[in-house]
Design an enzyme around this catalytic site. Sequence first.
Site, PDB file in Angstrom:
ATOM      1  N   CYS A  66      -5.344  -3.340   2.486  1.00 23.93           N
ATOM      2  CA  CYS A  66      -5.124  -3.133   3.921  1.00 23.93           C
ATOM      3  C   CYS A  66      -6.378  -3.321   4.778  1.00 23.93           C
ATOM      4  CB  CYS A  66      -4.487  -1.759   4.122  1.00 23.93           C
ATOM      5  SG  CYS A  66      -3.621  -1.573   5.697  1.00 23.93           S
TER       6      CYS A  66
ATOM      7  N   GLU B 214       0.844  -1.189   0.000  1.00 24.80           N
ATOM      8  CA  GLU B 214       0.000   0.000   0.000  1.00 24.80           C
ATOM      9  C   GLU B 214       0.891   1.255   0.000  1.00 24.80           C
ATOM     10  OE1 GLU B 214      -2.354   0.457   3.583  1.00 24.80           O
ATOM     11  OE2 GLU B 214      -3.814   1.742   2.572  1.00 24.80           O
TER      12      GLU B 214
ATOM     13  N   LYS C  86      -9.472   1.803  -2.625  1.00 25.89           N
ATOM     14  CA  LYS C  86      -9.746   1.235  -1.299  1.00 25.89           C
ATOM     15  C   LYS C  86     -11.136   1.640  -0.803  1.00 25.89           C
ATOM     16  CE  LYS C  86      -7.487   1.014   3.274  1.00 25.89           C
ATOM     17  NZ  LYS C  86      -6.378   1.595   4.072  1.00 25.89           N
TER      18      LYS C  86
HETATM   19  O1  LIG Z   1      -2.356   6.715   5.217  1.00 31.23           O
HETATM   20  C1  LIG Z   1      -1.688   6.312   4.265  1.00 31.23           C
HETATM   21  O2  LIG Z   1      -0.666   6.888   3.842  1.00 31.23           O
HETATM   22  C2  LIG Z   1      -2.113   5.069   3.576  1.00 31.23           C
HETATM   23  N1  LIG Z   1      -3.096   4.365   4.276  1.00 31.23           N
HETATM   24  C3  LIG Z   1      -2.807   3.574   5.301  1.00 31.23           C
HETATM   25  O3  LIG Z   1      -1.690   3.421   5.722  1.00 31.23           O
HETATM   26  C4  LIG Z   1      -3.979   2.922   5.920  1.00 31.23           C
HETATM   27  C5  LIG Z   1      -4.784   3.998   6.554  1.00 31.23           C
HETATM   28  S1  LIG Z   1      -3.974   4.883   7.868  1.00 31.23           S
HETATM   29  N2  LIG Z   1      -3.610   1.924   6.870  1.00 31.23           N
HETATM   30  C6  LIG Z   1      -4.436   0.956   7.199  1.00 31.23           C
HETATM   31  O4  LIG Z   1      -5.508   0.774   6.617  1.00 31.23           O
HETATM   32  C7  LIG Z   1      -3.973   0.074   8.349  1.00 31.23           C
HETATM   33  C8  LIG Z   1      -5.041  -0.875   8.822  1.00 31.23           C
HETATM   34  C9  LIG Z   1      -4.677  -1.497  10.108  1.00 31.23           C
HETATM   35  O5  LIG Z   1      -3.596  -1.320  10.633  1.00 31.23           O
HETATM   36  C10 LIG Z   1      -5.672  -2.371  10.767  1.00 31.23           C
HETATM   37  O6  LIG Z   1      -6.686  -2.744  10.151  1.00 31.23           O
HETATM   38  O7  LIG Z   1      -5.452  -2.709  11.936  1.00 31.23           O
END
Ligand SMILES: O=C(O)CNC(=O)[C@H](CS)NC(=O)CCC(=O)C(=O)O
Length: 276
Positions: free
Chosen positions: A155, A40, A114
């Site tokens: 993710c 990602e 997403k």
């Molecule tokens: O923000 C960005 O740069 C890109 N997006 C992410 O890194 C995303 C949103 S913060 N991360 C996740 O979805 C982690 C999920 C997770 O850790 C869980 O389901 O426990």
Amino acid sequence: MKIALLQLNVSDDPAANLVKTRALLGEAVAGGAEFVLTPEVTNCVSTSRSHQQSVLAYEEDDATLAALREEAAKAGIWLLIGSLGLKTRGGDGRFANRSFLISPQGEIVARYDKIHMFDVDINETESYRESAGYRPGDKAVVAETPFGKIGMSICYDMRFPALYQALAEAGARILTMPAAFSPVTGAAHWHSLLRARAIENGCYVLAPAQTGTHASAAHITRDTYGHSLVVAPWGEVVLDAGTAPGVYFCDMDMEECDKARAKVPSLANRRPFAAP
Ligand SMILES: O=C(O)CNC(=O)[C@H](CS)NC(=O)CCC(=O)C(=O)O
């Protein structure tokens, strides 16, 4: 077939990240991988919307996408770009968190935005509001390849099994789950979620991940869990990359899907039921 997962530790500088990603992609190709996957937000890990506004591009202008398409074509490989943060038009100005499947000719075969946004408070010091920066998608995507149909996700999506049931029902035999997972939730849930999705759908789960502490010009540090994973359709973890960045190779045998589905035909045994 031989596949390779790139486990990355990118910063919030897309140009520098592309240099790293290209080098590892080169290693993957040299090692004989026919299908390579990146995590990602391959182009930029950042939680600063203003920083993203200054460094992210629209899809048609994105240098990472153009360069990686070219590399895939040069090498003649399939490539899943786990996701890129991209600017979008015609909406409220939020970014897209978009995954791309690239053919050995360098063409974009499929794109997926997403769907589930990580809007979560993990503890007093760690909370995320992904939907503040990113506009969620609303369409599940299955992509066709010569080695099987790929159900695309990203993710946090991995916590929503109905999405994967829909993908499997549409013929997916491979589920891609590129990630930038939180270390806290990763330690608690990562392996279980991925193994469950593989088992209940009789699919390979391919989960290339970001890892380590991510450098940031905006001085907002962010850690990710690593442990890029490949789970076979019977549920065995056949690759766990640990926490070091690098290229991780694995064999993928699509007959394993048929074998797992023959042993426990849970997809075929699904039944409709009235809501409780
Ligand atoms: O923000 C960005 O740069 C890109 N997006 C992410 O890194 C995303 C949103 S913060 N991360 C996740 O979805 C982690 C999920 C997770 O850790 C869980 O389901 O426990």
